[in-house]
Design a protein around this motif. Structure first.
Motif, PDB file in Angstrom:
ATOM      1  N   LYS A 305       0.857  -1.194   0.000  1.00 35.04           N
ATOM      2  CA  LYS A 305       0.000   0.000   0.000  1.00 35.04           C
ATOM      3  C   LYS A 305       0.889   1.238   0.000  1.00 35.04           C
ATOM      4  O   LYS A 305       1.809   1.348   0.827  1.00 35.04           O
ATOM      5  N   MET A 308       2.343   3.361   3.197  1.00 32.25           N
ATOM      6  CA  MET A 308       2.026   2.522   4.368  1.00 32.25           C
ATOM      7  C   MET A 308       2.771   3.002   5.611  1.00 32.25           C
ATOM      8  O   MET A 308       2.241   2.995   6.723  1.00 32.25           O
ATOM      9  N   ASP A 337       6.672   0.309   1.748  1.00 32.70           N
ATOM     10  CA  ASP A 337       5.246   0.254   1.430  1.00 32.70           C
ATOM     11  C   ASP A 337       4.706  -1.174   1.405  1.00 32.70           C
ATOM     12  O   ASP A 337       3.640  -1.429   0.844  1.00 32.70           O
ATOM     13  N   CYS A 363      -7.666  -3.086   5.896  1.00 32.71           N
ATOM     14  CA  CYS A 363      -6.428  -2.374   5.563  1.00 32.71           C
ATOM     15  C   CYS A 363      -6.472  -1.658   4.211  1.00 32.71           C
ATOM     16  O   CYS A 363      -5.571  -0.883   3.911  1.00 32.71           O
ATOM     17  N   HIS A 364      -7.459  -1.938   3.392  1.00 33.39           N
ATOM     18  CA  HIS A 364      -7.566  -1.345   2.045  1.00 33.39           C
ATOM     19  C   HIS A 364      -6.239  -1.340   1.290  1.00 33.39           C
ATOM     20  O   HIS A 364      -5.748  -0.267   0.894  1.00 33.39           O
ATOM     21  N   PRO A 365      -5.631  -2.497   1.104  1.00 31.79           N
ATOM     22  CA  PRO A 365      -4.315  -2.516   0.432  1.00 31.79           C
ATOM     23  C   PRO A 365      -4.433  -2.252  -1.073  1.00 31.79           C
ATOM     24  O   PRO A 365      -5.507  -2.445  -1.650  1.00 31.79           O
ATOM     25  N   ASP A 366      -3.312  -1.807  -1.693  1.00 30.19           N
ATOM     26  CA  ASP A 366      -3.286  -1.674  -3.154  1.00 30.19           C
ATOM     27  C   ASP A 366      -3.157  -3.058  -3.778  1.00 30.19           C
ATOM     28  O   ASP A 366      -3.764  -3.344  -4.801  1.00 30.19           O
TER      29      ASP A 366
END
Ligand code: ASP
Length: 439
Positions: A305, A308, A337, A363-366
């Motif tokens: 992310k 981060m 990140d 966590c809404h990760p990429d």
């Protein structure tokens, strides 16, 4: 004169011939005045351990299924041992009593403990040592936890008055007088507890190998025996699967700095492996490693992310998801990140998809990936600390063997370097490290 506590494992007591070896070992050294036997173990790959048979007797009795046949296997084993030793010992009343008690509903722990009890009686007779029933001196509290203080109080005075002694391993007594066992393999613990209580000079743990090996013999041909290893290194290697000693057996002796010597009953002249406290001996192993161990079947959950590092609480939220699912992690390599957690597959069974879903939500990760088929290898050695070039040597060895490294982790103590590799590369990687450092 020094004092040595000698614990003998099941294969060292499997038949009369083995008991003779034990007798010779004990009589060969006047310091060996505290002897802790296991129950007779397997005589060969298809044989049964006495402890397993006794559990079976109990389980049959509990279900009201006749257990005479199984019990006869136990009784015959002891009778045969006495014949092989050409020794007179009236075992019949003991066998009869045990059988009656199991039939009358004695506990599972009681039934299992009789293997060590009977073996202890015979060994005491053979050596001319006093037999002490472990139920009287190894104490557990009302919750079934081992009670260090009560054991110390019971053991100290009894042993000083009566040595040389034989005390059966694996069990002790609850406050109400009933028998309680340690976990399987627990005779190691009994030996350690006694060594601590009497302040032994050495705790000798006699088994059927020449000590700890530097690598798994199924992976590396004829690995060398480790001569000395510290408790901390042992812990690192044991965690990766290398075991000869019951985990819990280490603590009582480690805390008091008593060395443990793993020895081979079948090769009594081999010095074995000495497990020492790092405080007791100067470290003179600069540039060497102590051992290599590893495990397969890990999955890496990798999270990426942007920014981060600036996001407060990101790591906590990620780990909280694991905690909520009752999953513990082994390693957590991270970048600016990125953050990944390495988890044993056994922990993830049936849960992986939900865990990933929850991480996405929390966590809404990429990017979020689960990469299975990872093996973890620990190269351990107090001789690696503060020595430049050790990691370079390890990584060069892996590169030369064509192994791709997927993860690197070094503990702050500098006594281990952990690498993650593809499961398919596991064996090649261990061999390459062994070749580079040992051969
Ligand atoms: N006899 C017990 C077992 O088989 C304990 C021991 O051998 O240490 O687990």
């Amino acid at each position: 004169m020094g004092t040595k506590v000698c614990k003998f494992g099941g294969t060292s007591l499997a038949d009369g011939k083995q008991l003779r070896k034990v007798q010779a070992i004990v009589q060969n050294d006047g310091d060996r005045r505290y002897v802790v036997p296991s129950a007779p173990g397997k005589r060969g790959p298809d044989d049964r351990k006495i402890t397993d048979l006794l559990y079976l007797c109990h389980d049959h009795a509990k279900q009201n299924i006749p257990f005479d046949q199984v019990f006869n296997l136990v009784a015959d084993r002891y009778r045969q041992i006495l014949v092989e030793l050409d020794m007179w010992f009236d075992i019949a009343p003991h066998l009869e009593k045990i059988k009656d008690e199991i039939a009358d509903g004695a506990s599972r722990d009681y039934a299992a403990s009789r293997g060590e009890y009977l073996c202890g009686l015979i060994l005491a007779e053979l050596l001319g040592y006093t037999f002490i029933d472990a139920a009287d001196v190894i104490r557990f509290d009302t919750r079934g936890q081992f009670d260090t203080t009560a054991t110390g109080q019971a053991l100290g005075p009894t042993l000083l008055k009566t040595e040389p002694v034989v005390i059966p391993g694996f069990y002790g007594g609850l406050p109400d007088g009933s028998v309680k066992t340690f976990p399987r393999g627990g005779s190691d613990i009994t030996g350690a507890v006694i060594a601590r209580a009497i302040g032994a000079d050495v705790y000798e743990n006699w088994t059927d190998v020449n000590g700890l090996l530097m690598a798994d013999p199924c992976v590396v041909d004829n690995p060398k025996t480790i001569e000395t290893i510290t408790y901390r290194e042992l812990r690192e290697l044991a965690y990766m699967g290398a075991t000869v000693l019951h985990d819990e057996a280490v603590f009582p002796v480690r805390d008091t700095g008593i060395p443990v010597n793993i020895r081979n009953t079948n090769q009594p002249n081999h010095p074995g492996t000495m497990i020492i406290s790092s405080r007791t001996k100067p470290i003179t192993h600069g540039g060497t490693i102590t051992g290599i161990a590893g495990r397969k079947d890990f999955t890496v959950i990798a999270v990426e992310k942007a920014l981060m590092n600036k996001e407060l609480g990101f790591g906590r939220r990620l780990l909280n998801v694991l905690e909520v699912h009752g999953v513990s992690f082994e390693h957590m390599p991270s970048g600016i990140d990125t953050m990944s957690v390495v988890v044993a597959d056994a922990q993830l069974k049936g849960k992986l998809d939900t865990i990933l879903e929850d991480i996405r939500h929390e966590c809404h990760p990429d990017v979020l990936e689960a990469n299975p088929h990872m093996a973890v290898i620990a190269t351990v050695g107090r001789g690696m600390a503060h020595i430049p070039g050790m990691a370079a040597k390890l990584f060069t060895a892996l590169a030369d063997a064509g192994v791709n490294i997927r993860m690197i982790d070094q503990g702050s103590s500098e006594i281990n370097i952990i690498v993650g590799v593809e499961t398919a590369d596991f064996e090649a990687a261990v061999r390459a490290i062994y070749r580079a450092f040992v051969e």
